[in-house]
Design an enzyme around this catalytic site. Sequence first.
Site, PDB file in Angstrom:
ATOM      1  N   ASP A 325     -30.374   7.664  37.217  1.00  0.00           N
ATOM      2  CA  ASP A 325     -29.853   8.435  36.095  1.00  0.00           C
ATOM      3  C   ASP A 325     -28.374   8.082  35.944  1.00  0.00           C
ATOM      4  O   ASP A 325     -27.710   7.709  36.916  1.00  0.00           O
ATOM      5  CB  ASP A 325     -30.052   9.936  36.354  1.00  0.00           C
ATOM      6  CG  ASP A 325     -29.993  10.752  35.072  1.00  0.00           C
ATOM      7  OD1 ASP A 325     -29.561  10.204  34.041  1.00  0.00           O
ATOM      8  OD2 ASP A 325     -30.381  11.935  35.097  1.00  0.00           O
ATOM      9  N   GLU A 526     -27.833  19.599  29.317  1.00  0.00           N
ATOM     10  CA  GLU A 526     -27.473  19.412  30.729  1.00  0.00           C
ATOM     11  C   GLU A 526     -26.512  20.505  31.223  1.00  0.00           C
ATOM     12  O   GLU A 526     -26.651  21.662  30.858  1.00  0.00           O
ATOM     13  CB  GLU A 526     -26.929  17.992  30.946  1.00  0.00           C
ATOM     14  CG  GLU A 526     -27.966  16.936  30.525  1.00  0.00           C
ATOM     15  CD  GLU A 526     -27.586  15.524  30.917  1.00  0.00           C
ATOM     16  OE1 GLU A 526     -27.165  15.287  32.047  1.00  0.00           O
ATOM     17  OE2 GLU A 526     -27.749  14.621  30.063  1.00  0.00           O
TER      18      GLU A 526
HETATM   19  C1  BGC Z   1     -29.890  12.574  31.847  1.00  0.00           C
HETATM   20  C2  BGC Z   1     -31.211  11.876  31.722  1.00  0.00           C
HETATM   21  C3  BGC Z   1     -31.174  10.878  30.609  1.00  0.00           C
HETATM   22  C4  BGC Z   1     -30.020   9.941  30.819  1.00  0.00           C
HETATM   23  C5  BGC Z   1     -29.880   8.890  29.743  1.00  0.00           C
HETATM   24  C6  BGC Z   1     -28.735  11.610  31.887  1.00  0.00           C
HETATM   25  O1  BGC Z   1     -27.521  12.272  31.881  1.00  0.00           O
HETATM   26  O2  BGC Z   1     -29.885  13.360  33.023  1.00  0.00           O
HETATM   27  O3  BGC Z   1     -32.230  12.830  31.518  1.00  0.00           O
HETATM   28  O4  BGC Z   1     -32.376  10.200  30.524  1.00  0.00           O
HETATM   29  O5  BGC Z   1     -28.819  10.671  30.875  1.00  0.00           O
HETATM   30  O6  BGC Z   1     -29.368   9.428  28.587  1.00  0.00           O
HETATM   31  C1  BGC Z   2     -24.720  10.388  27.105  1.00  0.00           C
HETATM   32  C2  BGC Z   2     -25.939  11.102  27.606  1.00  0.00           C
HETATM   33  C3  BGC Z   2     -25.777  11.302  29.068  1.00  0.00           C
HETATM   34  C4  BGC Z   2     -24.464  11.986  29.394  1.00  0.00           C
HETATM   35  C5  BGC Z   2     -24.247  12.109  30.860  1.00  0.00           C
HETATM   36  C6  BGC Z   2     -23.481  11.181  27.427  1.00  0.00           C
HETATM   37  O1  BGC Z   2     -22.343  10.564  26.957  1.00  0.00           O
HETATM   38  O2  BGC Z   2     -24.826  10.108  25.770  1.00  0.00           O
HETATM   39  O3  BGC Z   2     -27.100  10.408  27.347  1.00  0.00           O
HETATM   40  O4  BGC Z   2     -26.841  12.004  29.569  1.00  0.00           O
HETATM   41  O5  BGC Z   2     -23.371  11.338  28.801  1.00  0.00           O
HETATM   42  O6  BGC Z   2     -22.952  12.500  31.204  1.00  0.00           O
END
Ligand code: BGC
Ligand code: BGC
Length: 835
Positions: A325, A526
């Site tokens: 991730d 998140e």
């Molecule tokens: C998330 C994932 C996601 C990834 C890509 C991460 O921060 O926890 O669920 O697939 O970003 O965007």
């Molecule tokens: C991204 C997300 C990711 C996240 C994690 C964002 O900038 O677009 O996909 O999950 O950062 O910190």
Amino acid sequence: MQYRLATSVAAALGALLLGACSSNPEATSTTNNAAVPDYWPSIQSPIAKSDEVEKKVSEMLATMTVKQKVAQIVQPEIRDVTVEDMREYGFGSYLNGGGSFPNNNKHATPDEWIALAEAMYQASIDDSLDGSTIPTMWGTDAVHGHNNVIGATLFPHNIGLGAMRDPALIEKIATATAKEVRVTGIDWIFAPTVAAARDDRWGRTYESYSEDPEVVGAYARAIVTGLQGDISDGNIDDQHVVSTVKHFVGDGGTEHGDDQGNNIADEETLFRIHAQGYVEGLGAGSQSVMASFNSWHGEKLHGNKYLLTDVLKDKMGFDGFVVGDWNGHGQIEGCSNDNCPQALLAGLDVYMAPTPTWKPLFHNLVAQVESGEIPMSRLDDAVRRVLRVKVRVGLFDLPSPANRSLSGDKSIIGHPEHRAIAREAVRKSLVMLKNNDHLLPLEPNSKVLVAGDGAHNIGKQSGGWTITWQGTGNENSDFPGASSIYQGIRQAVSAAGGSAVLSVDGSYDEKPDVAIVVFGENPYAEGNGDIANVEYQRGEKSDLALLKKLKADGIPVVGVFITGRPLWVNPEINATDAFVVAWLPGSEGQGVADVLFTNENGEIAYPMQGKLSFTWPATPYQNPINRGDGKTPQFEYGYGLTYADNTNLPMLNETVEADSSEAADHVIFQQSVQPPWQLVARVNDETGTMNSSVLTVGDMAIRTADRHVQEDTLLMQFGETPATVAFFAPFPVDLLDFTTPNSALAFDVKLQSGTGIQAGIACGDNCAGMVQLGDFMVDSNEWQAVEIPTKCLIEAGANLKEVYASLQLSVKGQAQLSVSNLRLTQHGKPTTHCP
Ligand code: BGC
Ligand code: BGC
């Protein structure tokens, strides 16, 4: 409604009881996994290993250089990688993160998505610089439909789908999602999330189908099947995509529901509660698994060899690949985003490396393989897994992305058939908590007032992971083809000779027959969605005021609640006659009116049928609360009234008894600014609000930075001009809980330069309590923990009953400081006097 145990869950449990799990002869590694308990089953994937495929992969591997191999396991992100980088390195895969689009254009058309897919693919098979012709693969977060693409069908988020208990419909949703994704030239998605969210304070609760592993398991099987299609011939066809079961494992069971937190379940509980989505998802043949950000007993999953290798690969027999991730490897102890052999050694196969750090990471990995720190056998195994999946998804045989069967058929994006599936899901996901005196269903030939800020707000009804990562900043016009809940109501009543008036604040000229108030949580994703307790609108209650006003006017009131999780809404429920939870329904808001109204002949066209797949709390402080834990909820798991029920809900308890032993901190900033706070800066007359990773106002700038985890720090740089920075709420917030003797405004700070900075709390015009930050710090430019007793802020003039800025900083001239972990706490150090 009866919930039927999926046969395979039953089989797995049966085998468990009989102690009949045998070890998998197909397991790829010869590691002795005697230490793995037998309840971890060995799983037979419907894609059996084929000698022909393995031979093809071996032949490729035999010709590859170390650099070519490492390229297969490093995955950059489209904001930080170019087509020319792809030509030079030949990455095995790449991704677009949430809110990341071709050319950084939110309104990129399907043609622009395809153009990027095509250019990346062509660069990957161009061997002029890297000597490799292996096609790359694009992964995206299509987590409720193809949600980064304008005009795509947006299905209800998983929590709503859980309330349907309908695996067959889940499979249809997945089939439709796969098609919309294929139109844009993308072959792989990062879904489903198979977390069983156990503590609804977690900001990702809505990504979870249920707290109950049975529902999660059955759905995992259905969604993987829908996404990948019929794979009995060993291939994923070009109407389907590679799926990812995520986040392995235990993400839904962290302490306090902390995102990326620590799961302290014992191993059997980890298996029984948190791993059922993997048992079923891998049983359905999912080709990838995403490692989780969370820790298990303090150890980050990305570095957990026991779970990634011994359990998942060796015991369960998973032969696809494990993707990391978002720089998750960088969180392993001893690692950084650009250097982390530990992850590969533990069993991670693909590093998700979204920032420019992919480059040093790549070169470090190459060096570590060359020095022998990483054995070639481990690298080969990782690459073999990636190539195996590429063969299975036909990447070596299919034409390029622009020329595949669905590419560019724009009619498929937001196709009426897909919208019909989504609308059906909306109808089936509604859960009715209250329907006193059978107010619902309503007759459509009525005069309806539609109020609340969720009534005509498609962004709000769609939640996080909607066009943007957080789901914020969208307008109704960003959703062509979609309908708001109000539009659905208007259509239903006007067809029957009734009328619907939209009035967000509930004011009206002519008294309506009934008011429908649509309100609830604003979008988040998140950690941004983590909360300290589950009280809805704590300290604000503006929606309660709206409901009460309408009720006081003698109007029957229907509450429609938009939410990503069960919240304590007893006062709001009491202020309504009927209360329906709509969760995060997505683009087909019409599905709500389908159920709330009878048809023109007064018949119920669609039943009210959703059942809670999460336990609903009786107090703000009851989380975690789950079925069978002995706690008394407000509404039990499985609750949900139908139109046939004759239940009048009595008034619910509205008193909040704060559990002082557990008095939680009020988090203001931790990885992200927590609602209701927004980070605002002012320089002279110019004001700006932070809603991305950078905010520039005049000659000052704030940007997010990584300290322990990504984006957990705010780096503030001030120029000559005096500036004010505030964590601001647009309404007064009651922080009286933090007037107890040891309460403090607490944060970590690193003051690189600058003097005379004032810090404090603001409580409205001419109301503030400010102190000299220097008086509460030691003289050092290293990180330090600062506590400003609220007592001192109150002495300086702060009123904690009505706080508009929970931390305000006034800076007179040039300065540079970093701030993280900002909160109000009751557990500060005792203070005797203020400076
Ligand atoms: C998330 C994932 C996601 C990834 C890509 C991460 O921060 O926890 O669920 O697939 O970003 O965007
Ligand atoms: C991204 C997300 C990711 C996240 C994690 C964002 O900038 O677009 O996909 O999950 O950062 O910190």
